[in-house]
Enzyme design. Structure first.
Site, PDB file in Angstrom:
ATOM      1  N   GLU A 178       0.816  -1.229   0.000  1.00  0.00           N
ATOM      2  CA  GLU A 178       0.000   0.000   0.000  1.00  0.00           C
ATOM      3  C   GLU A 178       0.850   1.282   0.000  1.00  0.00           C
ATOM      4  O   GLU A 178       0.394   2.335   0.451  1.00  0.00           O
ATOM      5  CB  GLU A 178      -0.947  -0.002   1.193  1.00  0.00           C
ATOM      6  CG  GLU A 178      -1.993  -1.096   1.121  1.00  0.00           C
ATOM      7  CD  GLU A 178      -3.076  -0.893   2.149  1.00  0.00           C
ATOM      8  OE1 GLU A 178      -4.176  -0.477   1.756  1.00  0.00           O
ATOM      9  OE2 GLU A 178      -2.822  -1.146   3.347  1.00  0.00           O
TER      10      GLU A 178
ATOM     11  N   HIS B 168      -0.484   5.285   7.632  1.00  0.00           N
ATOM     12  CA  HIS B 168      -1.668   4.466   7.353  1.00  0.00           C
ATOM     13  C   HIS B 168      -1.781   3.406   8.430  1.00  0.00           C
ATOM     14  O   HIS B 168      -0.839   2.649   8.660  1.00  0.00           O
ATOM     15  CB  HIS B 168      -1.579   3.809   5.977  1.00  0.00           C
ATOM     16  CG  HIS B 168      -2.622   2.745   5.784  1.00  0.00           C
ATOM     17  ND1 HIS B 168      -3.973   3.013   5.955  1.00  0.00           N
ATOM     18  CD2 HIS B 168      -2.539   1.430   5.493  1.00  0.00           C
ATOM     19  CE1 HIS B 168      -4.659   1.894   5.757  1.00  0.00           C
ATOM     20  NE2 HIS B 168      -3.811   0.916   5.498  1.00  0.00           N
TER      21      HIS B 168
ATOM     22  N   HIS C  57      -4.707   0.700  10.796  1.00  0.00           N
ATOM     23  CA  HIS C  57      -6.018   0.055  10.931  1.00  0.00           C
ATOM     24  C   HIS C  57      -6.488   0.253  12.362  1.00  0.00           C
ATOM     25  O   HIS C  57      -7.123  -0.630  12.937  1.00  0.00           O
ATOM     26  CB  HIS C  57      -5.912  -1.438  10.598  1.00  0.00           C
ATOM     27  CG  HIS C  57      -5.225  -1.722   9.298  1.00  0.00           C
ATOM     28  ND1 HIS C  57      -4.444  -2.825   9.081  1.00  0.00           N
ATOM     29  CD2 HIS C  57      -5.209  -1.018   8.127  1.00  0.00           C
ATOM     30  CE1 HIS C  57      -3.965  -2.805   7.838  1.00  0.00           C
ATOM     31  NE2 HIS C  57      -4.412  -1.715   7.246  1.00  0.00           N
TER      32      HIS C  57
ATOM     33  N   HIS D 295     -11.565  -0.622   6.484  1.00  0.00           N
ATOM     34  CA  HIS D 295     -10.125  -0.880   6.328  1.00  0.00           C
ATOM     35  C   HIS D 295      -9.308  -0.138   7.387  1.00  0.00           C
ATOM     36  O   HIS D 295      -8.626  -0.767   8.180  1.00  0.00           O
ATOM     37  CB  HIS D 295      -9.738  -0.468   4.906  1.00  0.00           C
ATOM     38  CG  HIS D 295      -8.289  -0.617   4.575  1.00  0.00           C
ATOM     39  ND1 HIS D 295      -7.791  -0.400   3.320  1.00  0.00           N
ATOM     40  CD2 HIS D 295      -7.214  -0.938   5.332  1.00  0.00           C
ATOM     41  CE1 HIS D 295      -6.489  -0.604   3.305  1.00  0.00           C
ATOM     42  NE2 HIS D 295      -6.120  -0.929   4.517  1.00  0.00           N
TER      43      HIS D 295
HETATM   44 ZN   LIG Z   1      -4.132  -1.073   5.100  1.00  0.00          ZN
END
Ligand SMILES: [Zn+2]
Length: 240
Positions: free
Chosen positions: A79, A98, A100, A169
């Site tokens: 990602e 990023h 979760h 996500h």
């Molecule tokens: Zn992710």
């Protein structure tokens, strides 16, 4: 390209990986990057690995196409396009996270919007945008931002905001420094927990847009205080 970066920037990037795990934002997954201090069209990120285990030797350098340019042949996260595409369109952004982080997930999958509930999270602004990947690729994706095109679409939803949620996500937080991005990621998770706690008690009075802006400006002057504490706390953990 990595050796030309300020060594303290790499130290801070390694510390940020450990802090974000220690504070419950990252787990075995998720990543943080920083724009190269001498080459704004490059960024630094760990190779594909658990953030708790990252050392300075694990940092790689990518271009804004999401390609690893040093060390040659090294792989970073699938990602990575979250990072490359945001750096492309947000010259103000120096660091991207990023995660979760779990308390935030409910706000990406319901009509309930993540909004600033206390003075520590004014950076959220009036509302937090949600990226719906189905608008880009329909209903059969694995929800990962695994192409430049998806990264581009996410960056278009983030726009000028500090945080955007990814439906089902996680979320992305950006900042003008590693310290500001880390602060925002930790308090995005905190805000989500508080909002979930307050909701059953009654109607929530959120910060107004002006209060959000004023509190964010105030807190930006004190980013080093929690950073030093989070760093010490991570260093004292046996995990790192
Ligand atoms: Zn992710």
């Amino acid at each position: 390209m990595i050796s030309s970066a300020n060594p303290s920037l790499i130290d801070d990037l390694v510390s940020a990986n450990h802090i974000l795990v220690n504070e419950g934002v990252l787990d075995g997954f998720g990543h943080i990057s920083v724009r190269h201090d001498k080459h704004p069209d490059l960024f630094l990120i760990a190779k594909s690995m658990a953030p708790a285990l990252v050392t300075a030797d694990d940092i790689v350098c990518c271009n804004l196409e999401g390609e690893v340019i040093a060390p040659i042949g090294t792989k970073t996260y699938v990602e990575r396009f979250i990072h490359s595409e945001i750096y492309k369109v947000r010259p103000d952004v120096q660091s991207v996270i990023h995660s979760h982080s779990p308390a935030v997930i409910p706000f990406g999958v319901t009509g309930e919007r993540l909004r600033p509930i206390c003075h520590m999270s004014g950076f959220l602004g009036a509302l937090t945008p949600v990226y719906e990947i189905r608008n880009s690729v329909g209903e059969s994706s694995d929800l990962l931002i695994r192409s430049q095109s998806l990264g581009h679409d996410l960056a278009n939803v983030l726009k000028e905001h500090a945080v955007a949620l990814l439906r089902g996500h996680g979320n992305v937080c950006v900042g003008i420094s590693i310290q500001q991005a880390v602060y925002r990621a930790i308090y995005t998770e905190n805000n989500a927990k508080l909002q979930l706690q307050a909701k059953p008690l009654g109607e929530i009075t959120y910060l107004s847009a002006a209060e959000a802006q004023a509190t964010a400006e105030m807190n930006d002057q004190h980013l080093d205080r929690p950073w030093q504490m989070w760093k010490r706390r991570a260093q004292s953990s046996k995990l790192y």
